[in-house]
Design a protein around this motif. Structure first.
Motif, PDB file in Angstrom:
ATOM      1  N   LEU B  95      60.057  28.672  63.847  1.00  0.00           N
ATOM      2  CA  LEU B  95      60.788  27.732  62.625  1.00  0.00           C
ATOM      3  C   LEU B  95      59.946  26.828  62.236  1.00  0.00           C
ATOM      4  CD1 LEU B  95      63.067  28.419  60.968  1.00  0.00           C
ATOM      5  CD2 LEU B  95      64.259  26.570  62.029  1.00  0.00           C
ATOM      6  N   ALA B  96      58.529  26.280  62.877  1.00  0.00           N
ATOM      7  CA  ALA B  96      58.322  24.549  62.647  1.00  0.00           C
ATOM      8  C   ALA B  96      57.237  26.266  61.674  1.00  0.00           C
ATOM      9  CB  ALA B  96      57.737  24.447  63.134  1.00  0.00           C
ATOM     10  N   VAL B  97      56.325  26.909  62.036  1.00  0.00           N
ATOM     11  CA  VAL B  97      55.009  27.328  61.643  1.00  0.00           C
ATOM     12  C   VAL B  97      55.967  28.297  60.154  1.00  0.00           C
ATOM     13  CG1 VAL B  97      53.367  29.079  62.562  1.00  0.00           C
ATOM     14  CG2 VAL B  97      54.613  28.148  63.785  1.00  0.00           C
ATOM     15  N   ALA B  98      57.194  28.739  60.545  1.00  0.00           N
ATOM     16  CA  ALA B  98      56.544  29.740  59.182  1.00  0.00           C
ATOM     17  C   ALA B  98      57.617  28.248  58.146  1.00  0.00           C
ATOM     18  CB  ALA B  98      58.662  30.343  59.601  1.00  0.00           C
ATOM     19  N   LYS B  99      57.828  27.250  58.515  1.00  0.00           N
ATOM     20  CA  LYS B  99      58.171  26.060  57.022  1.00  0.00           C
ATOM     21  C   LYS B  99      56.884  25.594  56.803  1.00  0.00           C
ATOM     22  CE  LYS B  99      62.628  24.663  58.812  1.00  0.00           C
ATOM     23  NZ  LYS B  99      63.410  23.610  59.411  1.00  0.00           N
ATOM     24  N   ILE B 100      55.818  25.433  57.768  1.00  0.00           N
ATOM     25  CA  ILE B 100      54.683  24.712  57.421  1.00  0.00           C
ATOM     26  C   ILE B 100      54.128  26.726  56.419  1.00  0.00           C
ATOM     27  CG2 ILE B 100      52.021  24.869  58.114  1.00  0.00           C
ATOM     28  CD1 ILE B 100      53.729  23.268  60.835  1.00  0.00           C
ATOM     29  N   LEU B 101      53.945  27.102  56.953  1.00  0.00           N
ATOM     30  CA  LEU B 101      53.521  28.118  55.908  1.00  0.00           C
ATOM     31  C   LEU B 101      53.976  27.997  55.173  1.00  0.00           C
ATOM     32  CD1 LEU B 101      52.914  31.672  58.878  1.00  0.00           C
ATOM     33  CD2 LEU B 101      51.246  30.427  57.490  1.00  0.00           C
ATOM     34  N   LYS B 102      55.301  28.359  54.419  1.00  0.00           N
ATOM     35  CA  LYS B 102      55.870  28.712  53.008  1.00  0.00           C
ATOM     36  C   LYS B 102      55.340  27.161  52.223  1.00  0.00           C
ATOM     37  CE  LYS B 102      60.866  27.837  51.140  1.00  0.00           C
ATOM     38  NZ  LYS B 102      60.758  26.143  50.575  1.00  0.00           N
ATOM     39  N   ASP B 200      40.141  23.107  55.907  1.00  0.00           N
ATOM     40  CA  ASP B 200      40.407  21.826  55.512  1.00  0.00           C
ATOM     41  C   ASP B 200      41.735  21.386  56.307  1.00  0.00           C
ATOM     42  OD1 ASP B 200      39.989  21.969  52.434  1.00  0.00           O
ATOM     43  OD2 ASP B 200      40.589  23.495  51.857  1.00  0.00           O
ATOM     44  N   ILE B 201      41.794  20.829  56.382  1.00  0.00           N
ATOM     45  CA  ILE B 201      43.415  19.954  57.563  1.00  0.00           C
ATOM     46  C   ILE B 201      44.206  19.515  57.043  1.00  0.00           C
ATOM     47  CG2 ILE B 201      42.866  18.315  59.244  1.00  0.00           C
ATOM     48  CD1 ILE B 201      40.317  19.649  60.002  1.00  0.00           C
ATOM     49  N   PHE B 202      45.373  20.122  57.362  1.00  0.00           N
ATOM     50  CA  PHE B 202      46.657  19.118  57.040  1.00  0.00           C
ATOM     51  C   PHE B 202      47.476  18.365  58.210  1.00  0.00           C
ATOM     52  CE2 PHE B 202      46.092  22.047  53.127  1.00  0.00           C
ATOM     53  CZ  PHE B 202      45.553  20.610  52.218  1.00  0.00           C
ATOM     54  N   SER B 203      48.113  17.644  58.175  1.00  0.00           N
ATOM     55  CA  SER B 203      49.330  17.305  58.631  1.00  0.00           C
ATOM     56  C   SER B 203      50.526  17.695  58.222  1.00  0.00           C
ATOM     57  CB  SER B 203      49.634  15.717  59.278  1.00  0.00           C
ATOM     58  OG  SER B 203      49.851  15.226  58.411  1.00  0.00           O
ATOM     59  N   PRO B 204      51.542  18.016  59.487  1.00  0.00           N
ATOM     60  CA  PRO B 204      52.739  18.088  59.355  1.00  0.00           C
ATOM     61  C   PRO B 204      53.573  17.184  57.993  1.00  0.00           C
ATOM     62  CG  PRO B 204      52.505  18.845  61.473  1.00  0.00           C
ATOM     63  CD  PRO B 204      51.254  18.436  60.826  1.00  0.00           C
ATOM     64  N   LEU B 207      52.602  18.188  54.566  1.00  0.00           N
ATOM     65  CA  LEU B 207      53.136  19.377  53.664  1.00  0.00           C
ATOM     66  C   LEU B 207      54.740  19.045  53.921  1.00  0.00           C
ATOM     67  CD1 LEU B 207      50.915  22.140  55.369  1.00  0.00           C
ATOM     68  CD2 LEU B 207      51.148  21.116  53.631  1.00  0.00           C
ATOM     69  N   GLU B 208      54.875  17.574  54.526  1.00  0.00           N
ATOM     70  CA  GLU B 208      56.624  17.627  54.192  1.00  0.00           C
ATOM     71  C   GLU B 208      57.625  18.371  54.739  1.00  0.00           C
ATOM     72  OE1 GLU B 208      58.293  16.789  50.151  1.00  0.00           O
ATOM     73  OE2 GLU B 208      56.195  15.240  50.525  1.00  0.00           O
ATOM     74  N   VAL B 209      57.189  18.735  55.822  1.00  0.00           N
ATOM     75  CA  VAL B 209      57.506  19.814  57.450  1.00  0.00           C
ATOM     76  C   VAL B 209      58.175  18.930  58.483  1.00  0.00           C
ATOM     77  CG1 VAL B 209      57.346  22.256  58.233  1.00  0.00           C
ATOM     78  CG2 VAL B 209      56.113  21.634  56.021  1.00  0.00           C
ATOM     79  N   ASP B 210      59.265  19.148  58.918  1.00  0.00           N
ATOM     80  CA  ASP B 210      59.765  18.793  60.226  1.00  0.00           C
ATOM     81  C   ASP B 210      59.472  19.568  61.220  1.00  0.00           C
ATOM     82  OD1 ASP B 210      60.940  17.568  62.272  1.00  0.00           O
ATOM     83  OD2 ASP B 210      62.653  17.988  61.155  1.00  0.00           O
ATOM     84  N   ILE B 211      59.045  19.438  62.210  1.00  0.00           N
ATOM     85  CA  ILE B 211      58.393  20.420  63.530  1.00  0.00           C
ATOM     86  C   ILE B 211      59.347  20.201  64.342  1.00  0.00           C
ATOM     87  CG2 ILE B 211      56.349  20.761  62.233  1.00  0.00           C
ATOM     88  CD1 ILE B 211      54.526  19.078  64.342  1.00  0.00           C
TER      89      ILE B 211
END
Lengths: 544, 249
Positions: B95-102, B200-204, B207-211
């Protein structure tokens, strides 16, 4: 061949083991220090650096201290200092403690996974700007018009079993270099060609070998003694056969256990694999492993000829480092420090050559000269008579070794010589078949379940990398006269004599091959040639 | 059109996975890791679509620790144009991966998202489907054949007992199955070139994603060892053993 692309480097190194990586690191260190451009490329046939590395291993840090004095700060995986050395003589039921021979004192040494040490060395090399390509096997030496080595080519990918091009076929690459360093390890397949082409072995003893079979165990914490080193001689070897065991307790509840058999053994029924299994059943050994889990398994040949078997080390366009040349100190049972030192020395000589006037072909003559001045030469010279004395059997050899070491201090005015291993095997008719105990599934196992733990794989549809010069010889000679000895010595079950339609034939299960090179060494008529399979094939050893 | 392809760094398919001695998960220390084989098929498919002139750019994405950069470099050596790593040392569940991809889809606006149908480590088979739900896009899972027909994709899917053909409107999500293609070998010069491609490198958090994990791993252990068979003398003994020893009847 116009189809093949090529790339140019100053130095190409074949093999990502300790000696190859030490060469690469030292070269880049000097280049950075002197602010000189120098491109260094390391080719590794394993799927990653460390995947094909197998060793005991108790490591003496002498060469590492010279190469990367701050190894501790850089996080080198040397976590377990040796705390206690034990040397034991085994009979079938008893274990008799002996005085540890002086070469085998391990104070200041560390018990490590050499594979993990190489993974770490690879990180250090890459940080210094070395280009490391794992998964690519150097399969061919390239020569220039003047007969000098001008690099290597990697193997084609995607060739089918019959040699035709598969749907994803890609040609190999040519890697051209001013100097090519062969760091293939024991019995390197390209190094073997160089020995012949440049006559590098004339005037030296034949190389002799051992095969080491190793298992990695996670044991019951109550039975784990970090830093404990035990070596045994005697049972299950008879007094005429060279061999012994090692057990190293390290890291968290890990124990490396292994058995080394000299490949000069004479009884074709001998199975080094079964000797390790049988060894584990000894009342003084078994208990450590009861209740534990076997994590990994593998095997590798080692060069045991020592000083008198060191070949000429250079030729136009390149040189040989590490166990491909054979710098193992046999009585000390260590070669990582000498192999790395040979790499460091080679790098310094290569740098001198590359900075000087380059008149082709370049031969780094300074490398053997410097090595002769180094501690490697002195150390190997001192121990040169120990291994060959074992031709007389264990007891006379131990007495001789004591005299040579303690009274003569390695300065005996004579040098004992070696006989090639493949000539030592006797016809099966003159030997007694060996009955090995059946595996119990707890501490001892069969060959196939063992190979499974080496994580070995080869792309199935590719030409067989264990080639026969004469297809008829295995049955006509090995099966009939030597009881099919390759079935016994191969630690991975690659060779199987199978009867089909009333005809006996040799089946080669090349997919199982753990790249130990024993068949290339021990085949009585030298009929088997090990060539590199498709890159990244072979074992995937973790923590070995 | 842009293709986004998700790649996971997973335990290598040749390695025998082993639970940690305390049962807290699978032992990964110094174990060979590589790109999830299904994701390799997804990358290969993306490259083939690009080679057919349908896609302009391929962006490879990975979520996980720093070492995932190697996985992205492999994707770029195969042919992806650039890479994005969402770096975290925390456990990331589907679910966290899906949110990040979104979140990345909103940045990158791809026309197609390709993913492996599942990863060979946890075998979840969820990320593609969850992503489709979050984006409210069409999805074609278990793809074994992909064809373009104008604004639509014709996809053959592996289903129990055969193949199902469906069409989905773009933008769409495709999760790929084993038989879709055979990934190419990575060429040595391409590995060198891949080192220079953009990553490019981002942190979750960026991206404002709760993992935060929603599932808890209770225990990882080896399956029970199969015990050897015995030969029984007659039917009575067999029935007796099934009833009293195996306790299955």
């Amino acid at each position: 061949m116009p189809e093949r692309e090529s790339m140019d480097f100053d130095v190409v190194i074949v093999g990502g083991g300790p000696s190859g990586l030490a060469t690469a690191i030292r070269l880049r260190q000097i280049a950075i220090d002197r602010d000189v451009e120098l491109t260094v490329c390391v080719l590794e046939k394993g799927s990653e650096v460390g995947a094909h590395i197998l060793s005991g291993a108790v490591v003496e840090t002498r060469a590492l201290d010279e190469l990367l004095p701050n190894w501790e700060g850089l996080g080198a995986p040397l976590n377990t200092p040796v705390r206690k050395d034990r040397f034991v003589f085994l009979t079938e039921r008893r274990a008799i403690p002996f005085i540890t021979p002086p070469q085998m004192h391990n104070q200041g040494n560390y018990i490590v996974s050499l594979g993990n040490l190489c993974r770490w060395l690879c990180e250090q090399a890459e940080a210094l700007g070395v280009e490391v390509y794992a998964g690519f096997a150097a399969s061919e030496v390239l020569y220039d018009d003047m007969g000098a080595v001008r690099g290597v080519a990697t193997g084609d990918m995607g060739r089918k079993k019959d040699g035709s091009k598969g749907p994803n076929f890609e040609f190999g690459m040519e890697l051209h270099a001013t100097q090519t360093v062969f760091a293939e390890g024991c019995r390197g397949s390209l190094t073997k060609q160089l020995f012949e082409r440049y006559d590098l072995r004339s005037g030296v003893d034949p190389q002799v070998y051992g095969i080491g079979i190793k298992e990695l165990w996670e044991v019951d914490p109550a039975k784990h003694h970090p830093g404990l080193v035990t070596h045994t001689v005697g049972w299950p070897m008879d007094l005429k056969t060279y061999g012994g065991s090692f057990q190293y307790h390290f890291d968290e509840n890990l124990v490396s256990i292994g058995f080394v058999v000299g490949l000069d053994y004479s009884n074709p029924y001998l199975s080094p694999f079964e000797e390790l299994q049988r060894f584990k059943t000894h009342p003084a050994i078994r208990d450590t492993f009861v209740g534990g889990t076997r994590i990994s398994y593998g095997a590798r040949a080692i060069s045991a000829g020592g000083f008198q078997s060191i070949p000429k080390l250079t030729f136009p366009g390149g040189l040989i480092v590490g166990d491909a040349a054979g710098f193992l100190n046999v009585p000390k049972i260590k070669g990582t420090h000498t192999g790395m030192k040979s790499g460091i020395t080679a790098a310094e000589a290569i740098f001198g050559v590359l900075q000087g006037e380059i008149s082709n072909p370049v031969e780094a003559n300074e490398y053997p000269e410097r090595l002769k001045q180094s501690w490697v030469w002195e150390e190997l010279y001192r121990e040169r008579n120990i291994k060959p004395s074992f031709h007389w059997g264990l007891i006379p050899a131990m007495i001789y070794s004591g005299i040579d070491k303690i009274l003569l201090r390695g300065k005996a005015p004579w040098t004992l010589h070696h006989r090639p291993d493949h000539l030592c095997v006797r016809p099966a008719a003159n030997c007694k078949p060996i009955e090995y105990p059946k595996p119990d599934g707890l501490v001892t196992f069969d060959k196939l379940s063992s190979v499974f733990l080496s994580n070995t794989n080869h792309e199935e549809d590719q030409p067989c990398h264990l080639t026969l010069k004469d297809e008829a010889l295995p049955v006509a000679l090995n099966f009939k006269k030597y009881a099919g000895l390759e079935q016994q010595y191969c630690p991975a079950g690659v060779y199987e004599y199978v009867e089909a339609e009333g005809k006996m034939g040799l089946q080669i299960n090349a997919q199982n091959c753990v790249h130990c090179k024993t068949c290339d060494i021990k085949d009585p008529s030298q009929n088997i040639t090990w060539v590199t399979p498709e890159g990244s094939g072979g074992p995937n050893y973790p923590n070995m | 059109m842009k293709i986004l392809v998700a790649v996971k760094r997973a335990i290598d398919y040749n390695v025998k996975a082993r639970p940690k001695s305390d049962g807290s998960g699978v032992e990964l220390a110094n174990v060979k890791m590589s790109m999830n084989p299904f994701d390799e098929i997804a990358v290969e498919e993306a490259i083939r679509i690009q080679e057919a002139g349908i896609a302009a750019e391929i962006v490879a994405v990975s979520v996980g620790p720093k070492q995932c950069q190697e996985t992205l470099r492999t994707a770029m050596a195969m042919g992806a144009d650039r890479g994005i790593l969402v770096e975290t040392d925390e456990e990331v569940q589907p679910l966290a991966v899906a949110k990040i991809l979104k979140a990345l889809v909103e940045k990158e606006a791809p026309g197609i998202i390709l993913l492996g149908k599942q990863a060979i480590d946890d075998d979840s088979n969820q990320t593609g489907q969850m992503l489709a739900a979050l984006l409210k896009w069409g999805q074609a899972t278990f793809a074994c054949g992909v064809e373009f027909a104008g604004e639509e994709l014709k996809v053959n899917r592996e289903v129990d007992g055969g193949t199902q053909s469906i069409s989905v409107k773009l933008p769409a999500i495709i999760t790929v199955d084993l038989r879709l293609n055979e990934p190419r070998y990575v060429k040595l010069p391409n590995i060198m070139k891949a080192k220079k491609k953009q990553l490019d490198i981002f942190s979750p958090a960026e991206l404002e994603v709760d993992i935060t994990p929603r599932l808890k791993l209770i225990k990882a252990e080896e399956p029970p060892v199969r015990v050897g068979g015995v030969t029984v003398a007659d039917v009575d003994e067999l029935v007796d053993k099934l009833r009293n020893e195996a306790k299955v009847i």
